[in-house]
Design a protein around this motif. Structure first.
Motif, PDB file in Angstrom:
ATOM      1  N   ASP A  41     -59.478  63.992  18.017  1.00  0.00           N
ATOM      2  CA  ASP A  41     -60.165  64.241  19.078  1.00  0.00           C
ATOM      3  C   ASP A  41     -61.467  64.865  19.010  1.00  0.00           C
ATOM      4  OD1 ASP A  41     -57.850  63.197  20.706  1.00  0.00           O
ATOM      5  OD2 ASP A  41     -57.103  65.251  20.845  1.00  0.00           O
ATOM      6  N   ASP A  45     -64.737  63.228  20.621  1.00  0.00           N
ATOM      7  CA  ASP A  45     -65.055  63.928  21.729  1.00  0.00           C
ATOM      8  C   ASP A  45     -66.524  64.174  21.456  1.00  0.00           C
ATOM      9  OD1 ASP A  45     -62.786  63.833  23.129  1.00  0.00           O
ATOM     10  OD2 ASP A  45     -62.223  66.136  22.845  1.00  0.00           O
ATOM     11  N   GLN A 117     -61.228  65.219  29.540  1.00  0.00           N
ATOM     12  CA  GLN A 117     -59.923  65.097  29.998  1.00  0.00           C
ATOM     13  C   GLN A 117     -59.386  63.609  29.787  1.00  0.00           C
ATOM     14  OE1 GLN A 117     -61.821  65.775  34.006  1.00  0.00           O
ATOM     15  NE2 GLN A 117     -59.847  65.534  34.281  1.00  0.00           N
ATOM     16  N   ASP A 118     -58.045  63.521  29.488  1.00  0.00           N
ATOM     17  CA  ASP A 118     -57.261  62.131  29.564  1.00  0.00           C
ATOM     18  C   ASP A 118     -57.160  61.890  30.840  1.00  0.00           C
ATOM     19  OD1 ASP A 118     -57.607  62.189  26.835  1.00  0.00           O
ATOM     20  OD2 ASP A 118     -55.893  63.002  26.708  1.00  0.00           O
ATOM     21  N   SER A 120     -55.446  58.152  33.330  1.00  0.00           N
ATOM     22  CA  SER A 120     -55.156  56.568  33.427  1.00  0.00           C
ATOM     23  C   SER A 120     -56.356  55.799  34.292  1.00  0.00           C
ATOM     24  CB  SER A 120     -53.789  56.492  34.118  1.00  0.00           C
ATOM     25  OG  SER A 120     -53.549  55.202  34.056  1.00  0.00           O
ATOM     26  N   ILE A 125     -54.886  54.715  29.022  1.00  0.00           N
ATOM     27  CA  ILE A 125     -55.162  56.011  29.010  1.00  0.00           C
ATOM     28  C   ILE A 125     -56.552  55.964  28.311  1.00  0.00           C
ATOM     29  CG2 ILE A 125     -54.520  58.091  27.870  1.00  0.00           C
ATOM     30  CD1 ILE A 125     -52.523  57.472  30.230  1.00  0.00           C
ATOM     31  N   ARG A 127     -60.195  58.668  27.329  1.00  0.00           N
ATOM     32  CA  ARG A 127     -60.580  59.827  27.281  1.00  0.00           C
ATOM     33  C   ARG A 127     -61.878  59.977  28.126  1.00  0.00           C
ATOM     34  NH1 ARG A 127     -58.825  65.039  26.121  1.00  0.00           N
ATOM     35  NH2 ARG A 127     -60.248  66.290  24.689  1.00  0.00           N
ATOM     36  N   THR A 151     -61.315  54.104  25.651  1.00  0.00           N
ATOM     37  CA  THR A 151     -60.139  53.882  25.346  1.00  0.00           C
ATOM     38  C   THR A 151     -59.755  54.395  24.019  1.00  0.00           C
ATOM     39  OG1 THR A 151     -60.526  51.606  24.357  1.00  0.00           O
ATOM     40  CG2 THR A 151     -59.988  51.740  26.651  1.00  0.00           C
ATOM     41  N   GLN A 152     -58.489  54.684  23.711  1.00  0.00           N
ATOM     42  CA  GLN A 152     -58.428  55.535  22.712  1.00  0.00           C
ATOM     43  C   GLN A 152     -57.569  54.842  21.356  1.00  0.00           C
ATOM     44  OE1 GLN A 152     -56.491  59.305  23.447  1.00  0.00           O
ATOM     45  NE2 GLN A 152     -57.124  59.204  25.478  1.00  0.00           N
TER      46      GLN A 152
END
Length: 193
Positions: A41, A45, A117-118, A120, A125, A127, A151-152
């Motif tokens: 993260d 981030d 924040q995460d 939808s 999901i 970030r 996307t993650q």
């Protein structure tokens, strides 16, 4: 019938020691998993924040209108399979550029500090990093809201890689500790035998 033969003292101590080792290994595995997620993260981030801040730096006012010419560098820092989305909104909430449906329910930015924040978005999901850019014109001052979302997949891959690289040594150390305990107990109880 013969009464069941009780476990020897050596076996009882060994079972207790192995139980404690396994509890410690599981606790360490949970900690490593949490650390792997937080490390991934932090890394991603920083990229999101850098992208949003680069876009914020390109915000201009021309004839009382907010203009943004997206710098190439704002997205060049990303690589891999993740998809990127962005939106820049003026102080009145109107879209300047980007995806009109990105984070529509969220409040506008009120600070130049990145907020993460995460959420939808389009069935995935993502970030999201939000950054504000304070602008002033002859009429008034206000915050431009810059949002960049990703996307993650790559984030999850990095987390899984950190986790798998740490789990193999943990499993090996646990097995080694069990072997040392077994050997140590054998040596300790040898005179009693």
């Amino acid at each position: 019938t013969m009464p069941a033969r009780p476990f020897s003292i050596r076996r009882r101590i060994f079972a207790l020691a192995v139980s404690l080792l396994l509890v410690a290994a599981v606790a360490l595995a949970v900690f490593i998993s949490d650390y792997a997620q937080r490390a991934a993260d932090r890394a991603f981030d920083r990229l999101l924040a850098a992208s949003a801040l680069t876009i914020a730096g390109a915000v201009q006012i021309e004839d009382e209108a907010v203009l943004v010419e997206l710098p190439f560098a704002s997205f060049a820092m990303f690589s891999g399979s993740d998809r990127l989305f962005y939106a820049v909104r003026g102080p009145d909430g109107s879209l300047v550029t980007g995806y009109d449906d990105l984070a529509v329910g969220l409040p506008p930015a009120a600070s130049a500090e990145p907020v993460f924040q995460d959420l939808s978005y389009r069935g995935e999901i993502v970030r999201l990093a939000t950054v504000g850019r304070l602008i002033s014109s002859t009429d008034a001052a206000g915050w431009v809201t810059i949002r960049v979302a990703e996307t993650q997949n790559e984030r999850e891959l990095l987390s899984a890689e950190i986790l798998s690289n740490a789990m193999l040594p943990l499993a090996a150390l646990t097995l080694l500790a069990v072997g040392i305990v077994w050997f140590g107990l054998g040596r300790t109880f040898a005179p009693l035998s």
